[in-house]
Scaffold this motif. Structure first.
Motif, PDB file in Angstrom:
ATOM      1  N   ASP A 190       0.892  -1.358   0.219  1.00  0.00           N
ATOM      2  CA  ASP A 190      -0.020   0.112  -0.082  1.00  0.00           C
ATOM      3  C   ASP A 190       1.017   1.223  -0.099  1.00  0.00           C
ATOM      4  O   ASP A 190       0.533   2.216  -0.811  1.00  0.00           O
ATOM      5  CB  ASP A 190      -0.868   0.128   1.213  1.00  0.00           C
ATOM      6  CG  ASP A 190      -2.101  -1.088   1.153  1.00  0.00           C
ATOM      7  OD1 ASP A 190      -2.046  -1.551   0.014  1.00  0.00           O
ATOM      8  OD2 ASP A 190      -2.661  -1.241   2.232  1.00  0.00           O
ATOM      9  N   ALA A 191       1.762   1.125   0.892  1.00  0.00           N
ATOM     10  CA  ALA A 191       2.642   2.325   0.841  1.00  0.00           C
ATOM     11  C   ALA A 191       3.519   2.661  -0.334  1.00  0.00           C
ATOM     12  O   ALA A 191       3.710   3.656  -0.941  1.00  0.00           O
ATOM     13  CB  ALA A 191       3.916   2.150   1.846  1.00  0.00           C
ATOM     14  N   ALA A 192       4.035   1.605  -1.067  1.00  0.00           N
ATOM     15  CA  ALA A 192       4.691   1.977  -2.324  1.00  0.00           C
ATOM     16  C   ALA A 192       3.726   2.331  -3.485  1.00  0.00           C
ATOM     17  O   ALA A 192       4.021   3.128  -4.374  1.00  0.00           O
ATOM     18  CB  ALA A 192       4.966   0.407  -2.694  1.00  0.00           C
ATOM     19  N   ARG A 193       2.469   1.631  -3.465  1.00  0.00           N
ATOM     20  CA  ARG A 193       1.506   2.141  -4.428  1.00  0.00           C
ATOM     21  C   ARG A 193       0.989   3.724  -4.283  1.00  0.00           C
ATOM     22  O   ARG A 193       0.880   4.426  -5.228  1.00  0.00           O
ATOM     23  CB  ARG A 193       0.221   0.986  -4.186  1.00  0.00           C
ATOM     24  CG  ARG A 193      -0.872   1.599  -5.040  1.00  0.00           C
ATOM     25  CD  ARG A 193      -2.214   0.615  -4.830  1.00  0.00           C
ATOM     26  NE  ARG A 193      -2.544   0.641  -3.639  1.00  0.00           N
ATOM     27  CZ  ARG A 193      -3.440   1.622  -3.177  1.00  0.00           C
ATOM     28  NH1 ARG A 193      -3.698   2.707  -3.804  1.00  0.00           N
ATOM     29  NH2 ARG A 193      -3.772   1.521  -1.767  1.00  0.00           N
ATOM     30  N   LEU A 194       0.787   3.967  -3.019  1.00  0.00           N
ATOM     31  CA  LEU A 194       0.504   5.257  -2.770  1.00  0.00           C
ATOM     32  C   LEU A 194       1.692   6.317  -2.987  1.00  0.00           C
ATOM     33  O   LEU A 194       1.347   7.377  -3.472  1.00  0.00           O
ATOM     34  CB  LEU A 194       0.226   5.542  -1.432  1.00  0.00           C
ATOM     35  CG  LEU A 194      -1.368   4.918  -0.571  1.00  0.00           C
ATOM     36  CD1 LEU A 194      -1.240   4.751   0.540  1.00  0.00           C
ATOM     37  CD2 LEU A 194      -2.592   5.770  -1.355  1.00  0.00           C
ATOM     38  N   GLY A 195       3.019   5.763  -2.995  1.00  0.00           N
ATOM     39  CA  GLY A 195       3.958   6.581  -3.421  1.00  0.00           C
ATOM     40  C   GLY A 195       3.842   6.934  -4.783  1.00  0.00           C
ATOM     41  O   GLY A 195       4.318   7.890  -5.257  1.00  0.00           O
ATOM     42  N   ARG A 196       3.822   5.942  -5.609  1.00  0.00           N
ATOM     43  CA  ARG A 196       3.399   5.961  -6.901  1.00  0.00           C
ATOM     44  C   ARG A 196       2.357   6.902  -7.239  1.00  0.00           C
ATOM     45  O   ARG A 196       2.616   7.876  -8.503  1.00  0.00           O
ATOM     46  CB  ARG A 196       3.327   4.930  -7.756  1.00  0.00           C
ATOM     47  CG  ARG A 196       4.472   3.724  -7.646  1.00  0.00           C
ATOM     48  CD  ARG A 196       4.325   2.411  -8.593  1.00  0.00           C
ATOM     49  NE  ARG A 196       3.302   1.803  -7.916  1.00  0.00           N
ATOM     50  CZ  ARG A 196       3.537   0.768  -7.346  1.00  0.00           C
ATOM     51  NH1 ARG A 196       4.550   0.384  -6.678  1.00  0.00           N
ATOM     52  NH2 ARG A 196       2.285  -0.161  -6.984  1.00  0.00           N
TER      53      ARG A 196
END
Length: 204
Positions: free
Chosen positions: A88-94
């Motif tokens: 989730d953190a990686a997706r939100l970062g993108r």
């Protein structure tokens, strides 16, 4: 006490030559029938068991393998949640990077800024959750090489120690002893130990 679970306390002459452990449950209702357990005999039993364990690191390594499997089985839910939180953190970062690029290209807009703020808040929440789950990771079971070296060192220290120091070393390994003295005068019970996080129970 092996019979009732009450704590056993040592009592006897000041000389300590004939010290016995007596069950606190003898004054309960109904009173515990456990007889006094000789301290010296219980100490000898505990010492024998501890040295047998330390002299057999392969036994401790086997228990460590069992612990490792139990930890892996019981840790599945935490690992799954950690994986999801990191994803989730990686997706939100993108998503945040996409919004930042859009702002740079098209200029500021209230809608984009609000979306960016919401995404950053959600990413921070996901990162906090991931950090919390990382901290909840169970301690790893010791490797066989660590057990072998440490048990050899501890066994030597226990054998060479003076009585008082030996008692302190034993307390680092022995978690609890539950004992009773039978009608025939035999001392029986269980010794619970914890060595490098490897726990077990030995009957005597």
């Amino acid at each position: 006490c092996r019979l009732c679970g009450y704590a056993m306390t040592p009592r006897g002459p000041v000389s300590r030559k004939y010290l016995y452990y007596y069950c606190g449950g003898k004054h309960a209702d109904p009173p515990c029938p456990n007889r006094g357990v000789p301290e010296n005999e219980l100490d000898e039993i505990a010492l024998r068991i501890v040295l047998e364990l330390l002299d057999q690191p392969e036994v401790l390594s086997g228990l460590a393998d069992q612990l490792r499997r139990r930890l892996a089985e019981g840790d599945g839910e935490r690992q799954a949640r950690l994986k999801n939180a990191k994803a989730d953190a990686a997706r939100l970062g993108r998503e945040i990077a996409r919004i930042v690029a859009a702002v740079r290209q098209a200029g500021h807009s209230q809608a984009l800024l609000e979306e960016l703020s919401g995404l950053e808040e959600r990413r921070e929440k996901a990162e906090r959750l991931a950090a919390e789950l990382e901290e909840q990771a169970p301690p790893p079971a010791p490797e066989p090489s660590v057990i072998a070296v440490t048990s050899e060192q501890m066994a030597a220290a226990v054998r060479e120690a003076k009585p008082r120091q030996r008692q302190l070393l034993m307390r680092q390994i022995v978690s609890e002893i539950r004992a009773e003295r039978t009608e025939a005068g035999e001392v029986v019970g269980e010794l619970e130990f914890d060595f490098l996080g490897v726990v077990g129970v030995v009957k005597f």
